[in-house]
Design an enzyme around this catalytic site. Structure first.
Site, mmCIF file in Angstrom:
data_model
loop_
_atom_site.group_PDB
_atom_site.id
_atom_site.type_symbol
_atom_site.label_atom_id
_atom_site.label_comp_id
_atom_site.label_asym_id
_atom_site.label_seq_id
_atom_site.Cartn_x
_atom_site.Cartn_y
_atom_site.Cartn_z
ATOM 1 N N GLY A 1 0.766 -0.898 0.062
ATOM 2 C CA GLY A 1 -0.302 0.212 0.250
ATOM 3 C C GLY A 1 1.065 1.494 -0.423
ATOM 4 O O GLY A 1 0.440 1.946 0.689
ATOM 5 N N ALA A 2 1.791 1.068 -0.791
ATOM 6 C CA ALA A 2 3.191 2.505 -0.594
ATOM 7 C C ALA A 2 2.716 3.440 -1.687
ATOM 8 O O ALA A 2 3.399 4.322 -1.860
ATOM 9 C CB ALA A 2 4.548 1.234 -0.792
ATOM 10 N N ARG B 1 0.664 5.510 -1.633
ATOM 11 C CA ARG B 1 0.107 6.984 -1.167
ATOM 12 C C ARG B 1 0.358 6.991 0.201
ATOM 13 O O ARG B 1 0.793 5.768 1.087
ATOM 14 C CB ARG B 1 -1.123 7.381 -1.877
ATOM 15 C CG ARG B 1 -2.485 5.727 -1.762
ATOM 16 C CD ARG B 1 -3.762 6.525 -2.308
ATOM 17 N NE ARG B 1 -3.372 6.439 -3.476
ATOM 18 C CZ ARG B 1 -3.287 5.042 -4.188
ATOM 19 N NH1 ARG B 1 -3.803 4.523 -3.866
ATOM 20 N NH2 ARG B 1 -3.145 5.712 -5.035
ATOM 21 N N TYR C 1 -13.369 -3.122 10.324
ATOM 22 C CA TYR C 1 -12.291 -2.142 10.748
ATOM 23 C C TYR C 1 -11.379 -2.682 12.231
ATOM 24 O O TYR C 1 -10.326 -3.074 11.919
ATOM 25 C CB TYR C 1 -11.847 -0.685 10.149
ATOM 26 C CG TYR C 1 -11.046 -0.254 9.760
ATOM 27 C CD1 TYR C 1 -10.159 -0.104 8.855
ATOM 28 C CD2 TYR C 1 -10.901 0.616 11.135
ATOM 29 C CE1 TYR C 1 -8.315 0.240 9.152
ATOM 30 C CE2 TYR C 1 -9.072 1.453 11.245
ATOM 31 C CZ TYR C 1 -8.274 1.456 10.014
ATOM 32 O OH TYR C 1 -6.894 1.927 9.813
ATOM 33 N N LYS D 1 -7.758 -4.605 12.915
ATOM 34 C CA LYS D 1 -6.890 -3.987 13.687
ATOM 35 C C LYS D 1 -6.488 -5.036 14.659
ATOM 36 O O LYS D 1 -5.593 -4.568 14.808
ATOM 37 C CB LYS D 1 -7.231 -2.227 13.351
ATOM 38 C CG LYS D 1 -7.441 -1.606 12.661
ATOM 39 C CD LYS D 1 -5.800 -2.036 11.723
ATOM 40 C CE LYS D 1 -5.686 -1.145 9.766
ATOM 41 N NZ LYS D 1 -4.391 -1.437 9.591
#
Length: 249
Positions: A9-10, A12, A150, A154
């Protein structure tokens, strides 16, 4: 040869900031995202600053895609020394409105993704008897209205982190997690839009109830990741570090 750090997920946000920071630290950085082209801006920024980076397509929720990505990294760059599991999505809704698809998408990207990428990375780390894995949790792990999917994912990351630390420690692999608070990203701006306020007002409201009286920037998370993958953190493993300005709820 420089050590190799894979950041998912790099393209942004926190992932891009982390990739840039690790490049500054001397790593060759793999900018992993759904679309290889999406990582071009991050790669270009790193190269322009004198670092080394490559973009790699990787759907973290897909086993074949993950395995292919890590095989390519190992073949082209020689090793996998650091993994930062950062890829994430939001599908916020109250429980009675949340679809099964919303639940599955979030759990798959965050939790299944961390599992698949960690499993792929450890194949190389165990052989070399060294490695660092940093997983991205969130203050939402402690509970957040409209984020049952979520929050569950997490908090799952925190248990996953602790377990991997136990299993992989004997092979010289450190596994930790960071749990960001409110960070200025496209994702938090999208949340502001969902609740009907401007990003500026959304940030100000968060800052007003944060002890440090500001919201976080992606670099605040990247700096902690930089520490966790350094030799300065060689005796730190199994931990979740909240980076939230003092506000957990």
């Amino acid at each position: 040869m420089p050590k190799v750090a894979v950041v998912t997920g790099a393209a942004r946000g926190i992932g891009a900031a982390t990739a840039r920071r690790l490049a500054t630290d001397g790593f060759t950085v793999v900018v992993a995202d759904l679309d290889e082209a999406a990582g071009k801006d991050t790669v270009d920024a790193i190269v322009a600053a004198g670092g080394q980076a490559v973009a790699v397509a990787c759907n973290v929720a897909d086993e074949a895609s993950v395995d292919a990505a890590f095989e390519r990294v190992a073949a082209e760059l020689g090793s996998v020394d650091v993994l930062v599991n950062n890829a994430g999505v939001l599908r916020d809704n109250l429980l009675f409105k949340m679809s099964v698809e919303d639940w599955d998408t979030v759990v798959s990207v965050h939790l299944r993704g961390a599992f698949l990428c960690s499993r792929a990375a450890q194949r190389y780390m165990v052989k070399q008897k060294s490695g660092k894995i940093v997983n991205t949790s969130s203050v939402s792990a402690l509970g957040a209205r409209g984020q049952a999917n979520y929050s569950a994912a997490k908090m799952g990351i925190q248990g996953f982190t602790r377990t991997l630390a136990i299993e992989l420690g004997p092979y010289g692999i450190n596994v930790n997690a960071v749990a960001p608070g409110f960070i200025v990203t496209e994702m938090t701006d999208a949340t502001a839009a969902r609740v009907g306020v401007s990003p500026e007002d959304f940030r100000k409201a968060a800052a007003d109830i944060t002890p440090l009286r500001r919201v976080g920037e992606p670099a605040d998370i990247a700096n902690v990741v930089s520490f966790l993958v350094s030799e300065n953190a060689s005796f730190v493993t199994g931990q979740t570090i909240y980076v939230d300005g003092g506000r957990k709820l």
